[in-house]
Design a protein around this motif. Structure first.
Motif, PDB file in Angstrom:
ATOM      1  N   UNK A 112      16.289 -16.580  -8.110  1.00  0.00           N
ATOM      2  CA  UNK A 112      16.735 -17.716  -8.897  1.00  0.00           C
ATOM      3  C   UNK A 112      16.280 -19.045  -8.336  1.00  0.00           C
ATOM      4  N   UNK A 113      16.374 -20.042  -9.165  1.00  0.00           N
ATOM      5  CA  UNK A 113      15.953 -21.386  -8.796  1.00  0.00           C
ATOM      6  C   UNK A 113      16.877 -22.011  -7.758  1.00  0.00           C
ATOM      7  N   UNK A 114      18.114 -21.511  -7.661  1.00  0.00           N
ATOM      8  CA  UNK A 114      19.113 -22.131  -6.784  1.00  0.00           C
ATOM      9  C   UNK A 114      18.936 -21.786  -5.310  1.00  0.00           C
ATOM     10  N   UNK A 115      17.977 -20.942  -5.001  1.00  0.00           N
ATOM     11  CA  UNK A 115      17.741 -20.540  -3.612  1.00  0.00           C
ATOM     12  C   UNK A 115      16.852 -21.590  -2.942  1.00  0.00           C
ATOM     13  N   UNK A 116      17.492 -22.511  -2.254  1.00  0.00           N
ATOM     14  CA  UNK A 116      16.775 -23.632  -1.639  1.00  0.00           C
ATOM     15  C   UNK A 116      16.713 -23.442  -0.126  1.00  0.00           C
ATOM     16  N   UNK A 117      15.513 -23.356   0.433  1.00  0.00           N
ATOM     17  CA  UNK A 117      15.390 -23.261   1.897  1.00  0.00           C
ATOM     18  C   UNK A 117      16.079 -24.446   2.576  1.00  0.00           C
ATOM     19  N   UNK A 118      16.821 -24.146   3.619  1.00  0.00           N
ATOM     20  CA  UNK A 118      17.533 -25.202   4.330  1.00  0.00           C
ATOM     21  C   UNK A 118      18.960 -25.382   3.860  1.00  0.00           C
ATOM     22  N   UNK A 119      19.217 -25.111   2.587  1.00  0.00           N
ATOM     23  CA  UNK A 119      20.589 -25.205   2.073  1.00  0.00           C
ATOM     24  C   UNK A 119      21.309 -23.871   2.187  1.00  0.00           C
ATOM     25  N   UNK A 120      20.594 -22.801   1.904  1.00  0.00           N
ATOM     26  CA  UNK A 120      21.201 -21.483   2.064  1.00  0.00           C
ATOM     27  C   UNK A 120      20.991 -21.028   3.509  1.00  0.00           C
ATOM     28  N   UNK A 121      22.055 -20.622   4.149  1.00  0.00           N
ATOM     29  CA  UNK A 121      22.026 -20.308   5.581  1.00  0.00           C
ATOM     30  C   UNK A 121      21.775 -18.818   5.786  1.00  0.00           C
ATOM     31  N   UNK A 122      20.488 -18.459   5.939  1.00  0.00           N
ATOM     32  CA  UNK A 122      20.181 -17.034   6.120  1.00  0.00           C
ATOM     33  C   UNK A 122      20.337 -16.594   7.572  1.00  0.00           C
ATOM     34  N   UNK A 123      20.346 -17.569   8.485  1.00  0.00           N
ATOM     35  CA  UNK A 123      20.419 -17.216   9.914  1.00  0.00           C
ATOM     36  C   UNK A 123      21.687 -16.432  10.237  1.00  0.00           C
TER      37      UNK A 123
END
Length: 320
Positions: free
Chosen positions: A112-123
């Protein structure tokens, strides 16, 4: 026990992320595939338009609901800010979905478009899941072609067609944020090529391969590893006499266009080329790469092709 896969695929509208998400889910045998638009609808049911007007607009026109629009320097900044605020309401719910999938040991693909690097914390999920985040891109002409096709296939097509410029701004914003946060940007030129490049990150069939060749042969290495076999050059190590450790640098080259731009810059900048040639001479043209491929067969093919071209180093134990 294998960690569950969490595959995140972001892009602007019309790049082809839904097609790629379905293909990668099929390739990896993942049953759970969810669009962030559905997650957004749930969030909209909880947070009303009076509290979050940007959430109740589309990602590409959320800027209309921003307050104090005059504080943004230009239209690009305004559209980007509206999109970012819109997505920020959805991301906490996306992270909840990821957590639930991990707790249930379920593989999942989220697109989806809402997956923004830096905003979503995958770490915070890396210890519990094999999590991979990709942003898909396309050149403007191809994006426009796909955007128009997609817009005409959905009920809101007329509205979508008016907002290609805004979607292109979102495309560039996502690509820039991905580069800032070391999220792979995959040029979605074709489904097959995109899947191969993604799999080179996900499956990580990798091997340290030692080569011996001149700078002028770099294009042949890139052609074999990246263009023909969908592989990825992770790093380069130069073995310089007198040094106890090799000189190592992360490069992470996987995109054919980026690789070609590097080669073009090398040819157009004599000083840069001379500097690299000097480094090659110091190491007797011997250097190693960690090379990753989408599958074992592709990795074997890379090695075979490099060997055919006489690029593999034939020293003892294949090491300098």
């Amino acid at each position: 026990m294998r960690k569950p896969y969490v595959i995140l695929i972001g892009s602007a509208s019309g790049i082809g992320k839904s097609t790629i998400a379905a293909a990668i889910a099929s390739e990896l045998g993942i049953k759970h595939l969810i669009e962030t638009d559905f997650i957004r609808e749930v969030v909209r049911g909880i947070i009303g338009p009076d509290y979050a007007p940007v959430l109740h607009r589309s990602s590409f026109d959320a800027y209309i609901a921003l307050r104090d629009k005059e504080r943004f320097g230009d239209y690009t900044a305004l559209v980007s800010a509206g999109f970012e605020e819109h997505a920020s309401f959805v991301i906490p719910a996306i992270e909840k979905v990821i957590k639930r999938a991990i707790d249930d040991a379920d593989d999942i693909v989220i697109e989806g478009v809402h997956l923004i690097p830096g905003l979503i914390d995958i770490a915070k999920f890396k210890d519990e899941a094999s999590i991979h985040f990709f942003i898909l891109s396309a050149d403007e002409e191809l994006h426009k072609e796909r955007f128009v096709k997609r817009a005409m296939e959905i009920k809101r097509g007329g509205k979508h067609l008016e907002y290609f410029k805004e979607n292109r701004i979102i495309h560039d914003y996502l690509v820039n944020e991905a580069k800032k946060h070391d999220v792979p940007v995959i040029d979605n030129e074709s489904v097959n090529c995109t899947i191969k490049r993604m799999l080179s990150f996900i499956r990580e069939h990798c091997k340290l391969i030692t080569l011996k060749h001149s700078v002028d042969k770099l294009s042949e290495v890139i052609d074999i590893v990246i263009r023909k076999c969908g592989g990825r050059i992770v790093d380069v190590s130069y073995y310089i006499p007198g040094f106890s450790e090799p000189l190592k640098r992360e490069v992470n080259v996987y995109d054919p266009r980026e690789a070609q731009r590097f080669l073009d810059r090398l040819q157009s900048n004599p000083k840069r080329k001379r500097d690299l040639e000097r480094l090659y001479r110091l190491s007797n043209n011997i250097h190693s790469h960690t090379i990753c491929a989408p599958d074992k067969e592709s990795l074997s093919k890379i090695i075979q092709e490099l060997d055919k071209k006489g690029l593999l180093y034939k020293g003892e134990d294949d090491q300098p």
